[in-house]
Design a protein around this motif. Structure first.
Motif, PDB file in Angstrom:
ATOM      1  N   ALA A  76       8.203   2.014   7.673  1.00  0.00           N
ATOM      2  CA  ALA A  76       7.428   1.116   6.800  1.00  0.00           C
ATOM      3  C   ALA A  76       8.266   0.675   5.594  1.00  0.00           C
ATOM      4  N   LEU A  77       9.017   1.614   5.021  1.00  0.00           N
ATOM      5  CA  LEU A  77       9.869   1.255   3.872  1.00  0.00           C
ATOM      6  C   LEU A  77      10.872   0.174   4.278  1.00  0.00           C
ATOM      7  N   ALA A  78      11.438   0.345   5.465  1.00  0.00           N
ATOM      8  CA  ALA A  78      12.433  -0.637   5.926  1.00  0.00           C
ATOM      9  C   ALA A  78      11.789  -2.005   6.103  1.00  0.00           C
ATOM     10  N   GLN A  79      10.553  -2.030   6.601  1.00  0.00           N
ATOM     11  CA  GLN A  79       9.890  -3.319   6.788  1.00  0.00           C
ATOM     12  C   GLN A  79       9.652  -3.990   5.433  1.00  0.00           C
ATOM     13  N   GLU A  80       9.273  -3.198   4.433  1.00  0.00           N
ATOM     14  CA  GLU A  80       9.068  -3.785   3.100  1.00  0.00           C
ATOM     15  C   GLU A  80      10.412  -4.264   2.536  1.00  0.00           C
ATOM     16  N   ALA A  81      11.470  -3.515   2.863  1.00  0.00           N
ATOM     17  CA  ALA A  81      12.802  -3.919   2.400  1.00  0.00           C
ATOM     18  C   ALA A  81      13.195  -5.260   3.024  1.00  0.00           C
TER      19      ALA A  81
END
Ligand code: BGC
Length: 755
Positions: A91-96
């Motif tokens: 999820a963090l990567a998607q927000e990144a």
């Protein structure tokens, strides 16, 4: 957008190479436009993205940029669930991606040496296996798309905030290897993080950014790190030695000084051009990996991420006490919710990891939606809150509690207590909150305490009043809903403590050496941090490492250990299996904790150490077989004497526990391993000669041949003189072998043993 790293490197001028090894602004690498090399962005942080756009100056959050605030590390670690950490990483990567951000500065995996460290909320555990496995999960998740990378931080031994830029950590190599580097080793080997961030502090006299041994020999040479070392923000103190030691990228850049200094050093022959080439290549390789996010327009599903944050926060809650099965609370009863934290929640810490959340669940709202018959009283004030008379607030809280079936009291640390940049100086909860708790408990003993804190607090004033005790940590933006889920039983708590909750600060093993002074901190407790120390010293604790209750019960049975391979060539493996059964009437999850003991060893070792774990979810009555694999390293200690990991032959005990103090199954194994001895020489002691089979044989022959007195093998002589090196033994009345004869024995020993 792509470019060919090798081709670009060939065309770079010296000035461009130097410029590449410092960024171009607070968050960006240096673009080389003429060669089609763009800048990529790096930004915090470990449990949610910091509010920064690429143009940002970086010092102040840009409030319009929101991100999902997931549970902080100390919360997430309590889930003991690397798969959950992985989901959050994804999820963090998607927000990144949605922000065109290529590198996320996290996770932070420093160990909790002292409960006072101001950034403990940002770190996972006091145990390197647990911290390392969670990091593996999170890094795998962040990097799963191949276009966003992680920066595992802060390498190394960055365990306090006091004097963090200048403090020199004096620490033994054994403690480094077994504890402080071990989590980094695990994640580097398993997950190949794109970057590792070196820390501000010095280690044994050298700043981490200039530490050739730490960066080049150990991280790259031994652990096999093939990514980029980025400095913590401002951790480069001298650009040229840092480059030489292995720091590839200085952030933020000290412009124009750093590039100029690098060019001058190469021109003066002080810095090998090949070293600069290697560092510039690493930066180019990182940019090439991170370029993918620049071209695409991406979004993220804020609702789905909020739901994940809520599930994660609920799984991070640790149920510490539940007398008379007070919890979960029936939906029909009346509930008095006490405490300003229920209305003004605290869900993250302060500093570089601070997130501007997409939304925030208030515990009070979430509880209202579960319990129709609910009253609220703030009880106490928080800093910056409206003015009110504390006595009156207390009175209202007690009155609310008196009229309800149960009182749920939120207490915890105020914002200002936990932050990057400074350490706490005590473990105390605010006195006014404790006074409210006592007043409430006097009127209604059916009290459930919900703790809101990023690191341990002194629970002694709390325990007598709390029939139910729920450690909610700093659970991120959805923790309000998660707390309601646990209190109502919608979620069965399955968190376990990732750190010991001590009774007193003074009991902590680092107490006498924290935070040091005179720019020096001495890790005098060596390998004894956390439960390793409390268990060895048989110290009473509030709650042990690994502890956590559930609304159901589990049986652990049928331990079996299957050994294969050999310690001689590190092929030793153990497959440890156990059956877990949910014996209660609710679905729930158990954490199987595998500890290893080495009861007899030439060096001192902890009573037991966590070597593996597994979390399993089971329906009521359901059973499953769990297998945890151990490799050779699990059995080894780090010998400073031999400069390597050593497995000593003999007994080991595999233990399965519910926590470090509650071992329910154990099996003793016998492990064969090559003897751990140094070659015999002049400085070997009489004991060492006698203990060595060939040495003893040679001494017996020397006695028979008249080159040594018979007394040296007699027990009384051995007791008194056994620790004398052979070299000086002859000078003592009646004992020993003359130097010339000793050298002959040493030569024969070498011949016979081939060593
Ligand atoms: C912190 C890092 C952070 C960096 C960038 C430093 O002060 O120690 O953890 O990633 O700033 O914000």
């Amino acid at each position: 957008m792509t470019f060919d790293v090798a081709a670009v490197l060939q065309q770079l001028t010296l000035a461009e190479k130097a410029a590449l090894t410092s960024g171009s602004s607070f968050w960006l690498t240096r673009p080389i436009e003429r060669l089609g090399v763009p800048a990529i962005m790096m930004c915090d942080g470990p449990h949610g993205l910091r509010s920064q756009s690429a143009s940002g100056r970086g010092l102040v959050n840009e409030d319009e940029l929101t991100a999902t605030c997931f549970p902080t590390a100390s919360a997430l670690a309590s889930s003991w669930n690397p798969a959950l950490a992985r989901q959050i990483g994804v999820a963090l990567a998607q927000e990144a991606r949605a922000r065109k951000l290529s590198v996320i500065l996290g996770p932070g995996i420093n160990l909790k040496r002292s409960p006072l460290c101001g950034r403990n909320f940002e770190y996972f555990s006091e145990d390197p296996v647990l911290a390392g496995e969670l990091a593996v999960g999170m890094v795998d998740g962040i990097q799963s798309g191949g276009d966003v990378g992680a920066s595992v931080k802060h390498y190394a031994a960055n365990n306090q905030e006091t004097d963090r830029q200048r403090i020199d950590v004096r620490v033994s190599e054994r403690a480094l290897r077994e504890l402080y580097l071990a989590g980094f080793e695990r994640v580097v080997r398993a997950s190949r993080p794109w970057t590792v961030m070196c820390s501000y502090n010095s280690v044994n006299g050298t700043p981490a950014s200039e530490h050739h041994w730490l960066l080049d020999e150990v991280l790259r040479g031994e652990f096999g790190f093939d990514g980029l070392v980025v400095s913590d923000w401002g951790a480069v103190y001298d650009r040229v030695p840092a480059l030489r030691a292995g720091t590839d990228l200085e952030m933020p850049p000290l412009l124009p000084h750093s590039p100029d200094a690098v060019v001058a050093a190469v021109e003066a022959g002080e810095l090998d051009a090949a070293v600069l080439d290697a560092r510039a290549r690493t930066v180019l390789e990182l940019v090439a990996k991170g370029i993918g996010v620049l071209d695409r327009e991406e979004t993220f599903d804020a609702d789905a991420h909020h739901a994940l944050a809520r599930a994660a926060a609920a799984e991070s809650v640790v149920l510490l006490a539940n007398d008379d099965a007070l919890l979960p609370l029936p939906a029909t009863g009346s509930v008095a919710v006490i405490g300003e934290f229920a209305r003004t929640p605290r869900f993250q810490g302060a500093g570089s990891s601070e997130v501007n959340p997409t939304r925030v669940d208030l515990p009070l709202d979430a509880l209202r939606s579960r319990f129709g018959n609910l009253t609220f009283a703030p009880g106490y004030l928080l800093p910056d809150g409206p003015d009110a008379d504390p006595a009156e607030l207390r009175r209202q809280a007690a009155a609310a509690a008196a009229g309800a079936d149960v009182a749920v009291v939120f207490i915890g640390l105020p914002d200002l207590d936990e932050s990057e940049g400074f350490d706490r100086v005590h473990l105390d909860l605010p006195a006014d909150q404790l006074a409210v708790l006592a007043a409430v408990a006097r009127r209604n003993p059916r009290v459930v305490v919900v703790l809101v804190n990023g690191a341990p607090v002194d629970l002694r004033p709390v325990l007598p009043h709390a029939r139910g005790l729920v450690e909610a940590w700093l659970g991120g933006q959805a923790s309000g809903g998660a707390i309601a889920d646990v209190l109502s039983g919608a979620v069965n708590p399955s968190g376990r403590l990732a750190e010991t909750l001590p009774l007193r600060l003074q009991d902590n093993p680092s107490y006498l050496n924290f935070p040091g002074g005179d720019h020096i901190v001495d890790y005098g407790e060596g390998i004894y941090i956390g439960y390793r120390a409390y268990d060895k010293a048989e110290q009473d604790v509030a709650f042990p490492f690994g502890f956590g209750l559930s609304y159901t019960t589990f049986d652990l049975t049928n331990l079996a250990v299957d050994i294969s391979g050999t310690a001689a060539d590190d092929s030793l493996r153990a497959a440890v299996s156990v059956t877990v059964t949910n014996t209660g009437d609710r679905a729930g999850a158990e954490v199987v904790q595998l500890y290893l003991r080495d009861p007899e060893c030439a060096v001192d070792r902890p009573i037991r150490e966590l070597k593996g774990f597994a979390k399993v979810a089971l329906e009521p009555g359901e059973s499953t077989r769990v297998t945890i694999d151990l490799d050779a390293r699990a059995f080894a200690y780090y010998s400073e004497r031999f400069g390597r990991w050593v497995i000593e032959a003999g007994e080991f005990v595999v233990e399965i526990g519910r926590n470090s103090r509650d071992i329910v199954l154990a099996e003793t194994l016998h492990i064969d391993a090559p003897p751990v001895t140094a070659p015999l020489g002049r400085l070997s002691t009489l004991f060492e000669w006698v203990a060595d089979p060939v040495g003893r044989e040679l001494l017996t022959e020397a006695i028979a041949g008249g080159q040594a007195p018979a007394v040296i093998l007699e027990p009384a002589f051995l007791r008194g003189m056994g620790t004398q090196p052979m070299r000086s033994l002859a000078a003592f009345a009646g004992g020993g072998v003359e130097l010339e004869a000793l050298d002959v024995l040493i030569a024969r020993w070498r011949e016979r043993t081939g060593r």
